[in-house]
Design a protein around this motif. Structure first.
Motif, PDB file in Angstrom:
ATOM      1  N   ALA A 121      -9.276 -53.170 -49.459  1.00 38.65           N
ATOM      2  CA  ALA A 121      -9.137 -53.122 -50.919  1.00 38.65           C
ATOM      3  C   ALA A 121     -10.473 -52.805 -51.587  1.00 38.65           C
ATOM      4  CB  ALA A 121      -8.583 -54.450 -51.433  1.00 38.65           C
ATOM      5  N   ARG A 122     -11.568 -53.382 -51.058  1.00 40.36           N
ATOM      6  CA  ARG A 122     -12.897 -53.100 -51.623  1.00 40.36           C
ATOM      7  C   ARG A 122     -13.320 -51.656 -51.377  1.00 40.36           C
ATOM      8  NH1 ARG A 122     -13.888 -58.512 -49.737  1.00 40.36           N
ATOM      9  NH2 ARG A 122     -14.574 -57.674 -47.716  1.00 40.36           N
ATOM     10  N   LYS A 123     -12.866 -51.105 -50.252  1.00 38.06           N
ATOM     11  CA  LYS A 123     -13.304 -49.766 -49.847  1.00 38.06           C
ATOM     12  C   LYS A 123     -12.587 -48.674 -50.623  1.00 38.06           C
ATOM     13  CE  LYS A 123     -12.159 -48.421 -45.701  1.00 38.06           C
ATOM     14  NZ  LYS A 123     -12.102 -48.287 -44.228  1.00 38.06           N
ATOM     15  N   SER A 181      -8.679 -42.849 -39.590  1.00 37.48           N
ATOM     16  CA  SER A 181      -9.941 -43.586 -39.633  1.00 37.48           C
ATOM     17  C   SER A 181     -10.988 -42.820 -40.448  1.00 37.48           C
ATOM     18  CB  SER A 181     -10.467 -43.798 -38.208  1.00 37.48           C
ATOM     19  OG  SER A 181     -10.803 -42.545 -37.625  1.00 37.48           O
ATOM     20  N   ASP A 182     -12.117 -43.483 -40.713  1.00 40.15           N
ATOM     21  CA  ASP A 182     -13.218 -42.809 -41.405  1.00 40.15           C
ATOM     22  C   ASP A 182     -13.697 -41.611 -40.595  1.00 40.15           C
ATOM     23  OD1 ASP A 182     -13.068 -44.648 -43.420  1.00 40.15           O
ATOM     24  OD2 ASP A 182     -14.652 -45.937 -42.626  1.00 40.15           O
ATOM     25  N   TYR A 183     -13.675 -41.745 -39.265  1.00 35.99           N
ATOM     26  CA  TYR A 183     -14.092 -40.636 -38.404  1.00 35.99           C
ATOM     27  C   TYR A 183     -13.155 -39.438 -38.577  1.00 35.99           C
ATOM     28  CZ  TYR A 183     -14.832 -37.927 -34.135  1.00 35.99           C
ATOM     29  OH  TYR A 183     -15.053 -36.904 -33.242  1.00 35.99           O
ATOM     30  N   ASP A 184     -11.847 -39.713 -38.630  1.00 38.36           N
ATOM     31  CA  ASP A 184     -10.874 -38.631 -38.842  1.00 38.36           C
ATOM     32  C   ASP A 184     -11.129 -37.928 -40.169  1.00 38.36           C
ATOM     33  OD1 ASP A 184      -9.429 -39.176 -36.457  1.00 38.36           O
ATOM     34  OD2 ASP A 184      -8.369 -40.803 -37.468  1.00 38.36           O
ATOM     35  N   ASP A 192      -6.153 -34.372 -47.130  1.00 38.30           N
ATOM     36  CA  ASP A 192      -4.934 -34.562 -47.910  1.00 38.30           C
ATOM     37  C   ASP A 192      -4.993 -35.944 -48.566  1.00 38.30           C
ATOM     38  OD1 ASP A 192      -2.259 -35.156 -48.669  1.00 38.30           O
ATOM     39  OD2 ASP A 192      -1.465 -33.826 -47.120  1.00 38.30           O
ATOM     40  N   PRO A 193      -4.672 -36.059 -49.870  1.00 38.00           N
ATOM     41  CA  PRO A 193      -4.677 -37.380 -50.526  1.00 38.00           C
ATOM     42  C   PRO A 193      -3.853 -38.421 -49.778  1.00 38.00           C
ATOM     43  CG  PRO A 193      -4.423 -35.651 -52.162  1.00 38.00           C
ATOM     44  CD  PRO A 193      -4.350 -34.980 -50.809  1.00 38.00           C
ATOM     45  N   LEU A 194      -2.839 -37.982 -49.067  1.00 33.46           N
ATOM     46  CA  LEU A 194      -2.041 -38.915 -48.269  1.00 33.46           C
ATOM     47  C   LEU A 194      -2.895 -39.704 -47.287  1.00 33.46           C
ATOM     48  CD1 LEU A 194       1.208 -36.991 -47.222  1.00 33.46           C
ATOM     49  CD2 LEU A 194       1.114 -39.225 -48.330  1.00 33.46           C
ATOM     50  N   LEU A 195      -3.912 -39.046 -46.737  1.00 26.09           N
ATOM     51  CA  LEU A 195      -4.726 -39.683 -45.708  1.00 26.09           C
ATOM     52  C   LEU A 195      -5.589 -40.800 -46.266  1.00 26.09           C
ATOM     53  CD1 LEU A 195      -5.879 -36.555 -43.659  1.00 26.09           C
ATOM     54  CD2 LEU A 195      -3.749 -37.836 -43.533  1.00 26.09           C
TER      55      LEU A 195
END
Length: 647
Positions: A121-123, A181-184, A192-195
């Motif tokens: 939630a913070r991220k 993930s952040d790596y992806d 994509d906004p979905l991600l």
């Protein structure tokens, strides 16, 4: 000056007309205002009452259904199942931590779950819904829905999650999905906004990853109304997204299931190909694992067990693993020598059990030697000395060129992870990569598929298909996307002399069907499905001169990881080839005794479209075959026999 009666009358008419126009306009404005006031005060009273209570309208993304994956006959390989989950939106929740603790009194939430949700939630932005828990049962889901007024910002949702009905059978082909993930995200230029939706699943491995953009689909949207405490009041409207593409593979579910079951717990790989179209009918790596574990959340102990397993279940040995091809490479050397004209079909080479190069001996697998060997006999008995001799004559450059022509040393373009290139070495390659010159001894080793030569099971299957047809067969894994057929590539002539190809095929036929052939025990006795093949055994350790003098230690007396690899390639039927098969069993010891029977069984299964009749096997093996079948965990239905689709 007095105005005339005519001027007075004209002026009166103008004033009356203007008054009429002004009055009409005023009446119209008043009427519009009245109608609007009526609409706002009566028709839209509820809407404005909600807005007066500080309601807000939010727009949220609707994740699309992921595209389905089917086998060549339409059987489901990767699908979607209903998933009950609960999400929380920070901007509507207020004190997120307090709300989560309230939620923990309704459903099982560990302190780690709460901390993870708070971190996510913070991220992310305050309006992004965060998945708190998924795969809830109906009772937990209902409990949340009933208590929704006391849980601001919390929304129970019904979504879709990936599942793989065949469990481990297609793991190394299809792969699996997992949260982005952040790596992806870092690897993508414009994600994509979905991600950005926390825990949104994307393809992580295999076909799921390679075709991610096609399988993901496009998002829908919904407008929802929430009140001052974050409770969803109603959904105003929704626009559904577009489901991902439907992908149909060339693989056959029944054959794939059989191949996986036939390899059992061996550390092994097998590939079956249509020799006309290049369609991959089955491609397995063993042992496998259930990809549903990764979708649902794999535990630490489960993941460690996979990573620490000495048979490497996480590796896709069929395309990623590269092995010295051993004697299965001898067809390549034979064709290179025949084309170069350094040996004739009638010429023989005498094998006395070894050949000498300077002060070093290069041994044949048969210690006492084979005697005089022609080309067909050299394949039938797999004489190493014959191939030392002809490899030296033709040279490594032409051997490697023939290997690449037959599909080895090439990373075939398939939508699978880590497709290996293998290695067809040359003199320049050794200077560049090893810093030393090529030696004649290197050519000797390459002549029997050892030394620097490396090939994957996929490449061995392609090589066999090309030898069987004389054409540049190209492997194909995807048959169609959204009903649009993927092109069948290759198929043109390799430019090899047909008479020379026939000689090599006759040698492969003799390997299996002539008494004394190295794989005579793996023969097929049904005339309609006669097999041609070649066994191979590749060493993984050096045998010292002292060991040879004292007697080479047999594989069954060695630790498992120091035993030879067992290989076998085959095609059938011999007279009208339809299917090519390759099998590699890591540390399986003998190609003819271990890999050969597996390749034979897979070939018969592919040609028959199901379990072949016992009469296809030698009579003295039928009881054993029947017992073997009764112990195999087959779960997929049989399919029809392989039929080519090449025009």
């Amino acid at each position: 000056m007095r105005r005339s009666p005519k001027d007075t009358a004209e002026s009166a008419r103008k004033i009356t007309r203007r008054a009429l126009l002004l009055g009409t306009a005023q009446t119209a404005v008043i009427a519009v205002l009245g109608l609007r006031m009526h609409e706002m005060q009566v028709d839209q009273a509820d809407n404005f009452r909600l807005l007066a209570e500080e309601n807000r309208i939010n727009i949220r993304l609707i994740p699309p259904a992921r595209g389905l994956i089917h086998d060549r006959n339409g059987a489901l390989i990767a699908g979607n199942e209903q998933n009950y989950r609960v999400v929380i939106t920070r901007e509507d929740a207020g004190d997120v931590e307090e709300v989560l603790h309230r939620l923990a009194r309704l459903i099982p939430l560990t302190p780690e779950d709460i901390e993870r949700t708070l971190a996510e939630a913070r991220k992310h932005s305050a309006f992004v819904p965060i998945t708190v828990a998924d795969r809830l049962d109906w009772e937990d889901f209902s409990r949340i829905a009933v208590n929704a007024p006391a849980l601001p910002g919390v929304t129970p949702e019904v979504g879709l999650s990936r599942f793989y009905p065949m469990k481990g059978d297609f793991t190394h082909v299809v792969g699996y999905v997992g949260p982005a993930s952040d790596y992806d995200l870092a690897r993508m230029e414009n994600p994509d906004p979905l991600l950005l939706i926390p825990r949104f699943q994307i393809g992580k491995l295999g076909l799921e990853a390679k075709l991610e953009d096609r399988l993901r689909g496009s998002a829908g949207t919904k407008r929802i109304e929430v009140n001052a405490v974050g409770r969803v009041m109603r959904e105003l409207d929704r626009q559904e997204g577009q489901q991902g593409a439907r992908v149909q593979l060339t693989c056959d579910m029944g054959l794939q299931n059989y191949m996986q079951a036939r390899l059992g717990e061996e550390s092994a790989a097998a590939v079956a190909m249509d020799v006309e179209t290049g369609d991959i009918l089955g491609i397995v790596s063993s042992p496998s694992y259930d990809p549903n574990m990764f979708v649902r959340g794999i535990s630490g102990p489960e993941y460690r067990a996979l990573m620490e397993h000495d048979h490497r279940p996480m590796a896709n040995k069929a395309v990623q693993g590269t092995y010295p091809p051993g004697s299965t490479f001898k067809m390549v050397v034979a064709l290179a020598a025949l084309e170069a004209g350094v040996i004739s079909p009638e010429e023989t080479v005498y094998c006395r059990g070894h050949t000498e190069l300077g002060n070093r001996r290069f041994h044949c697998w048969k210690r006492g030697g084979h005697g005089s060997m022609g080309l067909i006999e050299s394949l039938q008995h797999s004489c190493d000395v014959y191939y030392y001799e002809i490899a030296q004559r033709v040279g490594i450059e032409k051997i490697s060129e023939m290997g690449r022509r037959l599909g080895m040393g090439i990373a075939h373009d398939l939508p699978m992870s880590a497709v290996a290139e293998g290695l067809m070495p040359t003199k320049d390659w050794k200077v560049t990569n090893r810093g030393v010159d090529w030696q004649v001894g290197d050519t000797f080793n390459s002549g029997i598929g050892q030394g620097f030569v490396l090939a994957s099971p996929l490449q061995l299957a392609v090589m066999t298909a090309r030898v069987a047809t004389g054409r540049a067969i190209v492997p194909r894994l995807v048959r169609s996307i959204d009903g649009v057929e993927e092109p069948i590539l290759g198929g043109e002539s390799l430019g090899l002399d047909e008479n020379q190809l026939r000689l090599v095929r006759r040698g492969m036929h003799a390997v299996v069907n002539a008494r004394g052939g190295t794989a005579y025990g793996a023969r097929v006795v049904d005339d309609a499905m006669v097999m041609a093949g070649k066994s191979g055994t590749s060493q993984v350790r050096n045998i010292t001169a002292a060991e040879r003098a004292a007697g080479v230690v047999s594989n069954d007396q060695l630790p498992w990881n120091r035993r030879d690899h067992a290989l076998f390639v085959s095609y059938g039927p011999y007279e009208a080839p339809r299917v090519a098969v390759s099998v590699v069993v890591e540390h399986g010891s003998g190609g003819s005794g271990v890999a050969g029977p597996i390749a034979r069984d897979v070939l018969l299964q592919a040609l028959s479209g199901g379990l072949p009749p016992l009469t296809a096997y030698p009579e003295n093996q039928r009881d054993k075959i029947e017992e073997q079948r009764s112990l195999m965990p087959l779960i997929a239905p049989d399919a029809g026999p392989v039929t080519s689709t090449r025009a």
